[in-house]
Design an enzyme around this catalytic site. Structure first.
Site, PDB file in Angstrom:
ATOM      1  CE  LYS A 192     -30.192  44.445 -22.728  1.00 37.46           C
ATOM      2  NZ  LYS A 192     -31.080  43.472 -22.468  1.00 37.46           N
ATOM      3  CG  ASN A 193     -30.744  39.964 -23.578  1.00 35.08           C
ATOM      4  OD1 ASN A 193     -30.544  41.071 -22.950  1.00 35.08           O
ATOM      5  ND2 ASN A 193     -31.951  39.700 -24.140  1.00 35.08           N
ATOM      6  CB  CYS A 237     -37.461  47.089 -20.218  1.00 35.44           C
ATOM      7  SG  CYS A 237     -36.024  47.512 -21.193  1.00 35.44           S
ATOM      8  NE  ARG A 271     -38.810  41.833 -17.664  1.00 31.78           N
ATOM      9  CZ  ARG A 271     -37.699  42.211 -18.341  1.00 31.78           C
ATOM     10  NH1 ARG A 271     -37.584  43.558 -18.279  1.00 31.78           N
ATOM     11  NH2 ARG A 271     -37.094  41.474 -18.808  1.00 31.78           N
ATOM     12  CG  ASP A 315     -35.875  40.869 -26.395  1.00 29.01           C
ATOM     13  OD1 ASP A 315     -37.173  41.214 -25.844  1.00 29.01           O
ATOM     14  OD2 ASP A 315     -34.987  40.232 -26.180  1.00 29.01           O
ATOM     15  NE  ARG A 323     -31.025  48.480 -19.357  1.00 32.51           N
ATOM     16  CZ  ARG A 323     -32.202  47.871 -19.656  1.00 32.51           C
ATOM     17  NH1 ARG A 323     -33.299  48.149 -19.825  1.00 32.51           N
ATOM     18  NH2 ARG A 323     -31.970  46.417 -19.669  1.00 32.51           N
TER      19      ARG A 323
END
Ligand code: EPU
Length: 428
Positions: free
Chosen positions: A22-23, A116, A121, A304, A396
């Site tokens: 995903k990232n 999230c 952030r 994570d 997601r």
């Protein structure tokens, strides 16, 4: 809206195949903007972040086709359309549109990103990098305006080691004039993946994966075909599940070296872990030892996986301390785990888990992506039925979750929420 129902307490066995990261995906897709002919990305995960980015590329005039796990982007017709609102707010990674559009068009307007809620952030390091490259950056009513007459290479020292800032600066710098040096760069595998795509597109990048990255800007980038790396966080989530409930789980399509910190911690707990070239075998035990973990930038223990790992620690004998040095407030899953009978205290940036306890099924809500993963693991460990809401967060980042869990023998299914449940959710 749906909820996930889990009949917990049963052992799991079999093989689960890991999807593309995903990232990486959320950076590779915006990176296609920089090319001047079509780019194909293979092995994409089936997650909502990918869908949203596809829509955003189409909003700026790109032609995007998806077949199975492959996306082809024709960026030739793209324009520098402002994206101050709408879908950019739905995900964190929409900030990569800033670097990519700045690199290609020398201007961009992008709404401040969502994603999230893990405490503050900021994106100050991204902005510091863009400014060093010669862009003017202003924040107007919640959108970032970027503009440069030309981008010029610069030496940029990141005050905070940031995955997003490192990638974003790379995206803009590949089209800057001259050399950019990013010092104190993040070293995550996803950064190497993005650098590999950019290099295949004609960029000149050295040092990705170390803390000094050198980029020599080029005038043009072209299309190519790229296969995404496996998702180490999805893999880690299934390894933790294998440790909690597995009678022998094979996690296939992984790069085991990306998971060394997790493997070390699982072994310290007494879990049997065997690594192959592109797979990992995990077998749980009933006598898990308590361990402490501290999240750190790569190759340290990933933030994570901190939340999923906490669920496993409820089964360990003794007191474990989980400290998150990256996101000090990433503990929204703890209250939900307590509803399931976990004995956990939060003190500052740490959670103290006392075990072992037998988790009990309950109605719980995922407040962010990895909190969701933690609750799914807890549900599979618990006696009885667990109902998890907030599935939009889990969707997601976890490709085909129900199918993959069912393949391991889990009893999990999605069910529509009743009107009454929808009302209750709105009020929580
Ligand atoms: N930070 C700053 N200023 C900045 C950027 C970051 O202070 O300009 C701070 C952050 O507040 C945080 C730390 O630096 O404390 C690290 O943040 P980083 O920029 O590395 O995080 P990110 O790029 O926003 C990515 C992943 C996250 C993952 C972190 C850390 C994506 C889209 N997101 O976020 O993934 O937790 O790196 O590894 O790549 C997830 O997958 O669930 C997720 C949240």
């Amino acid at each position: 809206m749906e909820k996930l129902k889990i009949a917990g307490g049963y052992p799991l066995k079999g093989t689960v195949r890991i999807s593309g990261a995903k990232n990486s995906a959320v950076a590779l897709i915006p990176a296609t903007i920089l090319a001047e002919s079509p780019v194909t990305i293979e092995g994409l995960p089936k997650i909502s972040d990918v869908e949203i980015l596809k829509d955003l590329l189409e909003e700026i005039g790109g032609k995007v086709s998806i077949s199975e796990d492959e996306m082809t982007v024709d960026p030739t017709t793209m324009i520098s359309m402002p994206l101050p609102n709408g879908k950019v707010k739905k995900l964190r990674a929409s900030y990569y549109l800033m670097g990519a559009m700045l690199g290609r068009f020398k201007k961009a307007v992008i709404g401040l990103p969502g994603g999230c809620h893990l405490g503050p952030r900021p994106i100050d390091q991204h902005i510091k990098g863009f400014e060093a490259l010669g862009a003017q950056v202003t924040n107007e009513q919640g959108a970032i305006y970027l503009r440069a007459d030309e981008l010029r290479g610069a030496r940029i020292y990141l005050d905070v080691v940031s995955v997003g800032a490192t990638i974003n600066i790379m995206l803009a710098a590949v089209r800057a004039k001259g050399r950019t040096i990013i010092e104190n760069a993040a070293k995550e595998p996803e950064i190497i993946d993005v650098a590999t795509l950019l290099t295949n597109m004609g960029a000149k990048i050295k040092g990705a994966g170390t803390d000094v990255i050198r980029i020599d800007g080029v005038d043009q980038l072209h299309g190519c075909r790229h296969t995404i790396i496996p998702d180490r966080i999805e893999a880690g989530t299934y390894m933790i599940l294998g440790a909690a409930m597995g009678e022998g789980v094979v996690i296939d399509n992984v790069i085991p070296t990306h998971l060394e910190s997790l493997i070390a911690k699982l072994r310290e707990m007494g879990v049997y872990v065997e690594t192959g070239d592109d797979r990992v075998f995990v077998k749980g035990t009933d006598r898990l030892k308590a361990v402490d973990i501290k999240t750190l930038v790569y190759p340290g223990f990933p933030t994570d996986l901190q939340q999923p790992f906490t669920s496993l620690l409820t089964k360990a004998e003794g007191s474990s301390v989980v400290t998150d040095t990256i996101y000090g407030a990433r503990f929204k899953h703890i209250d939900e785990l307590r509803r399931m009978n976990a004995n956990i205290k939060v003190e500052g940036r740490s959670a103290i888990i006392n075990g072992p306890v037998q988790l009990q099924g309950a109605k719980v809500k995922a407040s962010d992506l990895r909190a969701g993963a933690a609750l799914v693991i807890a549900g599979l460990m618990a006696e009885g039925i667990t109902e998890v809401t907030g599935l939009e967060h889990i969707d997601r980042g976890y490709s085909n979750l129900v199918e993959k869990l069912s393949g391991l023998g889990a009893t999990v299914w999605r069910e529509a929420l009743s009107n009454e449940e929808m009302e209750q959710l709105k009020n929580t």
